[in-house]
Design an enzyme around this catalytic site. Structure first.
Site, mmCIF file in Angstrom:
data_model
loop_
_atom_site.group_PDB
_atom_site.id
_atom_site.type_symbol
_atom_site.label_atom_id
_atom_site.label_comp_id
_atom_site.label_asym_id
_atom_site.label_seq_id
_atom_site.Cartn_x
_atom_site.Cartn_y
_atom_site.Cartn_z
ATOM 1 C CD GLU A 230 194.230 -39.949 6.297
ATOM 2 O OE1 GLU A 230 194.445 -40.593 7.345
ATOM 3 O OE2 GLU A 230 194.658 -38.801 6.103
ATOM 4 C CG HIS B 45 189.137 -37.836 4.531
ATOM 5 N ND1 HIS B 45 189.187 -36.678 5.283
ATOM 6 C CD2 HIS B 45 190.344 -37.943 3.929
ATOM 7 C CE1 HIS B 45 190.382 -36.118 5.132
ATOM 8 N NE2 HIS B 45 191.092 -36.860 4.317
ATOM 9 C CG HIS C 210 191.745 -33.408 1.003
ATOM 10 N ND1 HIS C 210 192.972 -33.771 0.484
ATOM 11 C CD2 HIS C 210 191.585 -34.138 2.122
ATOM 12 C CE1 HIS C 210 193.515 -34.704 1.252
ATOM 13 N NE2 HIS C 210 192.692 -34.964 2.252
ATOM 14 C CE1 TYR D 101 167.592 -23.634 8.509
ATOM 15 C CE2 TYR D 101 167.213 -25.724 9.625
ATOM 16 C CZ TYR D 101 167.077 -24.925 8.504
ATOM 17 O OH TYR D 101 166.425 -25.412 7.409
ATOM 18 C CG HIS E 80 193.924 -33.672 6.407
ATOM 19 N ND1 HIS E 80 194.471 -34.787 7.003
ATOM 20 C CD2 HIS E 80 193.392 -34.115 5.239
ATOM 21 C CE1 HIS E 80 194.304 -35.839 6.215
ATOM 22 N NE2 HIS E 80 193.655 -35.449 5.151
ATOM 23 C CE1 TYR F 172 159.550 -31.997 9.784
ATOM 24 C CE2 TYR F 172 161.447 -30.875 10.733
ATOM 25 C CZ TYR F 172 160.187 -30.831 10.158
ATOM 26 O OH TYR F 172 159.578 -29.643 9.978
#
Ligand SMILES: [Zn+2]
Length: 215
Positions: A73, A92, A94, A113, A155, A208
């Site tokens: 990837e 990334h 899974h 939120y 994915h 913040y």
């Protein structure tokens, strides 16, 4: 930061992704920006067998510097780091709940939120494309517009940060939000926050520091 420190940090983040259950085995990958381009985790090597030296250095043109085979990837890592100068790290995963929603091809709406932590009022789900493909990278970049995270249909998920710590915090939050959304769907009809509610949250976050999102 020196390249050797970035290598240690990327290895540590990969270990943390495994330890907190975001990844298993050889699934998932991570990258961090460096002077010559970026460092990315290698292809088909479990985190337990990774060392700082196994991490692969690549240019933003997509060429390997030195030796090593980058994650399959690497393309979306490269494309995101090239297109988003404010991003210093890409993760990334899974992970179970984010991937569950990705298999339903659902965005994570404003069910809580903290969705605002990913940069907006939803975490979008990018359309399906073959892993490692340019098409997947294009879909991801589009879904990530104005966001620090997206789901990838059938994915998994991508999380971004100015640095590895922020990207890991975003990834963990997206997994939590995905679990909450999935659980509320089991129990009934989730009550979503309004656009005004989410705008108020975004404004409060701006007050913040980036690291102080949690209450
Ligand atoms: Zn993947």
């Amino acid at each position: 930061m020196s390249e050797s420190q970035l290598r240690r940090d990327l290895l540590e983040t990969s270990r943390q992704m495994l330890a907190c259950g975001l990844n298993r085995g050889t699934s998932g990958n991570a990258s961090v920006r460096c002077d010559e381009g970026f460092l990315v985790t290698p292809s088909a090597l479990p985190v337990s067998a990774m060392t700082a030296a196994s991490l692969v250095k690549m240019t933003l043109a997509g060429e390997v510097v030195g030796t090593g085979k980058p994650s399959s990837e690497w393309r979306f890592h490269r494309d995101i780091l090239a297109a988003r100068p404010e991003v210093g790290a890409v993760l990334h995963a899974h992970s179970t709940f984010a991937t569950t929603l990705a298999c339903l091809r659902r965005d994570v709406p404003a069910v809580h939120y903290m969705v605002a932590m990913a940069g907006g009022s939803s975490v979008r789900c990018a359309p399906y494309a073959l892993f490692g493909s340019q098409e997947l990278s294009d879909h991801a970049l589009y879904a990530l517009q104005g966001r620090k995270a997206c789901l990838l249909a059938n994915h998994g998920m991508i999380a971004l940060g100015a640095n590895l710590d922020e990207a890991l915090a975003v990834a963990q939050e997206v997994e939590f939000l995905s679990e909450i959304y999935w659980r509320t769907l089991q129990a009934g009809e989730p009550q979503l926050l309004t656009a005004q509610h989410m705008a108020d949250v975004q404004q409060r976050f701006k007050d913040y520091k980036k690291q102080d999102f949690e209450e």
